[in-house]
Write a protein that holds these residues in place. Structure first.
Motif, PDB file in Angstrom:
ATOM      1  N   GLY A 111      -3.253-125.454  48.128  1.00  0.00           N
ATOM      2  CA  GLY A 111      -1.841-125.422  47.772  1.00  0.00           C
ATOM      3  C   GLY A 111      -1.590-124.673  46.484  1.00  0.00           C
ATOM      4  N   HIS A 112      -2.627-124.365  45.759  1.00  0.00           N
ATOM      5  CA  HIS A 112      -2.433-123.700  44.481  1.00  0.00           C
ATOM      6  C   HIS A 112      -2.437-122.185  44.590  1.00  0.00           C
ATOM      7  CE1 HIS A 112      -3.344-127.164  41.513  1.00  0.00           C
ATOM      8  NE2 HIS A 112      -2.341-127.396  42.310  1.00  0.00           N
ATOM      9  N   VAL A 113      -2.335-121.711  45.793  1.00  0.00           N
ATOM     10  CA  VAL A 113      -2.327-120.255  45.929  1.00  0.00           C
ATOM     11  C   VAL A 113      -0.940-119.732  45.608  1.00  0.00           C
ATOM     12  CG1 VAL A 113      -2.569-118.348  47.538  1.00  0.00           C
ATOM     13  CG2 VAL A 113      -4.160-120.251  47.604  1.00  0.00           C
ATOM     14  N   ALA A 114      -0.875-118.833  44.664  1.00  0.00           N
ATOM     15  CA  ALA A 114       0.425-118.261  44.318  1.00  0.00           C
ATOM     16  C   ALA A 114       0.289-116.764  44.192  1.00  0.00           C
ATOM     17  CB  ALA A 114       0.932-118.855  43.024  1.00  0.00           C
ATOM     18  N   ALA A 115      -0.176-116.165  45.258  1.00  0.00           N
ATOM     19  CA  ALA A 115      -0.315-114.715  45.242  1.00  0.00           C
ATOM     20  C   ALA A 115       0.732-114.179  46.188  1.00  0.00           C
ATOM     21  CB  ALA A 115      -1.683-114.336  45.736  1.00  0.00           C
ATOM     22  N   TYR A 116       1.387-113.128  45.770  1.00  0.00           N
ATOM     23  CA  TYR A 116       2.506-112.664  46.566  1.00  0.00           C
ATOM     24  C   TYR A 116       2.291-111.265  47.049  1.00  0.00           C
ATOM     25  CZ  TYR A 116       4.423-116.731  44.697  1.00  0.00           C
ATOM     26  OH  TYR A 116       4.599-118.019  44.364  1.00  0.00           O
ATOM     27  N   GLY A 117       3.060-110.943  48.067  1.00  0.00           N
ATOM     28  CA  GLY A 117       3.203-109.541  48.393  1.00  0.00           C
ATOM     29  C   GLY A 117       2.371-109.094  49.576  1.00  0.00           C
ATOM     30  N   HIS A 196       8.405-111.138  42.992  1.00  0.00           N
ATOM     31  CA  HIS A 196       8.192-111.480  44.390  1.00  0.00           C
ATOM     32  C   HIS A 196       9.285-110.861  45.265  1.00  0.00           C
ATOM     33  CE1 HIS A 196       7.209-113.646  47.908  1.00  0.00           C
ATOM     34  NE2 HIS A 196       8.134-114.563  47.800  1.00  0.00           N
ATOM     35  N   THR A 197      10.522-110.896  44.764  1.00  0.00           N
ATOM     36  CA  THR A 197      11.636-110.362  45.540  1.00  0.00           C
ATOM     37  C   THR A 197      11.722-108.842  45.436  1.00  0.00           C
ATOM     38  OG1 THR A 197      12.750-112.205  44.464  1.00  0.00           O
ATOM     39  CG2 THR A 197      14.058-110.958  46.036  1.00  0.00           C
ATOM     40  N   THR A 198      11.533-108.326  44.238  1.00  0.00           N
ATOM     41  CA  THR A 198      11.798-106.894  44.063  1.00  0.00           C
ATOM     42  C   THR A 198      10.588-106.004  44.349  1.00  0.00           C
ATOM     43  OG1 THR A 198      11.306-107.125  41.735  1.00  0.00           O
ATOM     44  CG2 THR A 198      13.634-107.253  42.367  1.00  0.00           C
TER      45      THR A 198
END
Ligand SMILES: Nc1ncnc2c1ncn2[C@@H]1O[C@H](COP(=O)(O)OP(=O)(O)OP(=O)(O)O)[C@@H](O)[C@H]1O
Length: 478
Positions: A111-117, A196-198
């Protein structure tokens, strides 16, 4: 020109730049000879080359001339990667931190994964090595839209926005610091959400320094330090929260240092937060402190009345969307902004409790109801530090008369502690500069401003002042 000349130059440099600088910057350089007036060096990273060139270039040239070998220019090229560190490194960090032993042995939660894109499949794989990018979950509420800007945080907010909006890297790292609950984590998450959005193609990793250490220690135990290195070096934006945590943890600091250099070298953005300025973090290696300061260092000041009121109004607006029937008597928010000046987290907690209570009893939230419902919170924040208390403690500490704090004497033995008291008043209370000036014998706000700036400069170079301030701060906040 022989290596002996470089040996002599090194000895002179050691005297000139001091041991710490020497070990950090000069020692890692490998001398490669002088040709046509150009001294060439191999350095482990571009970052080191650039730093040495900017900060010690002239001195190096000077000492070459003194050694009878004048050089017109210095050139650096990056040597091949250094060999991996000893496998038992990091063990001390955990041993020094007994309560971490257990946690470090646990696998890091998925749950600690916070990689985006990337798609989730490629997210699992940084540079094709089949490893998961690490990171802590982001709080959905922590966005730029929900961050209320006021004087105490406007610079930090502007810097965070600039980083989030991308473009050529203008300051790296961005170092945000400030007391508890003033919005450091909120700003870091806001940067991550914005990116994350842009720019969804970027690999953005946010994690606490503590998690960085867990991952590192875990990698050592599992003999996977190469993957660890690769993983952290493959991110585009790295954010490390509460970096003061790694102070005193030697192997973690070392690894952090290398990760940091490698990323800066590739022009990847790094954002760091801490509860204090880099130089004030005890047991943090000098070379790390100096790197942390090499970009932009901004602090979040304690909130002032206007900012607190703004935050409260913002929260009420949000709350109204879910509870349209909510009624708050005029003056309640002003009362709270005035009375609760500790930190934003406490302020938010108070408001949530008040809303919950208000909706339970189904009544308008009046001043009376507020005082009843929040009696404990209000009592606790009554214990806040006052300017008078600061003046008293500082005079006691420096053995001077309290009356001299507010009197006209300008001798340094009096003026300096007075400046320190003004500085502490600015940092620890929510008083404005003119209000502080008034309490120091009716001095002008520019005098207070000057004192704050002077002490800020002094504490960066004068250990005694830095220590005295830390001690006084602790006594006052106890
Ligand atoms: N300017 C602001 N506008 C809106 N909310 C804020 C602001 N500053 C802080 N907060 C809120 O206050 C709470 C505490 O903020 P945050 O967790 O970012 O503090 P911090 O500086 O990281 O503290 P710590 O040192 O404890 O980690 C959060 O809920 C955050 O949303």
């Amino acid at each position: 020109m022989t290596k002996d000349t470089w040996g002599r130059v090194q000895q002179d440099l050691l005297k000139a730049v001091g041991k710490n600088n020497f070990v950090t910057w000069i020692e890692p350089m490998e001398f490669d000879g002088v040709e046509n007036g150009i001294a060439r060096f191999l350095v482990p990273t571009n970052f080191i080359g650039n730093w040495v060139s900017r900060n010690f270039g002239e001195q190096i040239q000077h000492h070459f001339s003194r050694a009878g070998e004048p050089v017109e220019r210095i050139e650096f090229s990056v040597a091949a990667e250094r060999p991996a560190k000893a496998a038992n490194a990091g063990a001390d960090d955990v041993a020094n931190e007994p309560e971490l032993e257990h946690a470090a042995a646990k696998p890091v939660m998925n749950g600690h994964v916070a990689a985006y894109g990337r798609s989730s499949a490629s997210r699992q794989s940084a540079s094709g090595s089949g490893i998961e990018l690490p990171g802590a979950p982001l709080d959905k509420r922590f966005t730029f839209d929900s961050f209320v800007v006021g004087k105490p945080n406007e610079l930090a907010h502007a810097a965070a926005r600039r980083v989030a909006e991308g473009g050529p890297v203008s300051f790296n790292p961005l170092f945000l610091y400030g007391g508890v609950g003033l919005g450091k984590t909120h700003l870091m998450h806001a940067i991550a959400w914005h990116l994350h959005t842009t720019r969804p193609e970027l690999r953005v990793v946010y994690l606490s320094a503590e998690q960085f250490m867990y991952r590192f220690v875990q990698a050592l135990r599992e003999n996977s330090s190469m993957q660890f290195k690769e993983m952290f070096r493959s991110v585009d934006v790295l954010m490390v929260d509460d970096v003061q945590f790694i102070a005193g943890k030697d192997s973690t600091q070392e690894e952090f240092f290398h990760t940091f250099n490698a990323l800066v070298d590739q022009n990847k953005q790094i954002i760091i937060s801490a509860d204090r300025a880099p130089v004030e973090i005890k047991k943090l290696e000098d070379r790390i402190a100096s790197r942390l300061q090499s970009g932009l260092v901004v602090d979040l000041h304690p909130t002032d009345y206007e900012l607190r009121l703004g935050i409260l109004q913002h929260k009420v607006d949000q709350y109204r969307e879910s509870y349209p029937g909510l009624r708050i008597q005029d003056g309640v928010l002003e009362f709270l902004a005035h009375r609760i000046s500790t930190n934003v987290r406490v302020l938010e907690g108070a408001l949530t409790k008040l809303f919950a209570f208000g909706s339970l009893v189904g009544r308008e939230i009046t001043l009376e109801l507020t005082q009843d419902c929040l009696a404990d919170v209000l009592r606790a924040s009554d214990r806040k530090v006052t300017v008078e208390e600061i003046q008293r403690k500082v005079s006691e500490h420096y053995n001077m008369r309290l009356s001299d704090m507010i009197g006209p004497k300008r001798h340094r033995t009096i003026a300096r502690p007075r400046q320190m008291a003004m500085y502490l008043a600015k940092k620890l209370t929510s008083r404005s500069l003119p209000e502080i000036g008034k309490r120091f014998g009716g001095r002008d706000h520019t005098t207070v401003m000057h004192a704050v700036k002077r002490i800020e400069e002094l504490k960066a170079v004068d250990n005694q002042i830095a220590e005295d301030l830390e001690l006084l701060r602790r006594m006052l906040e106890a």
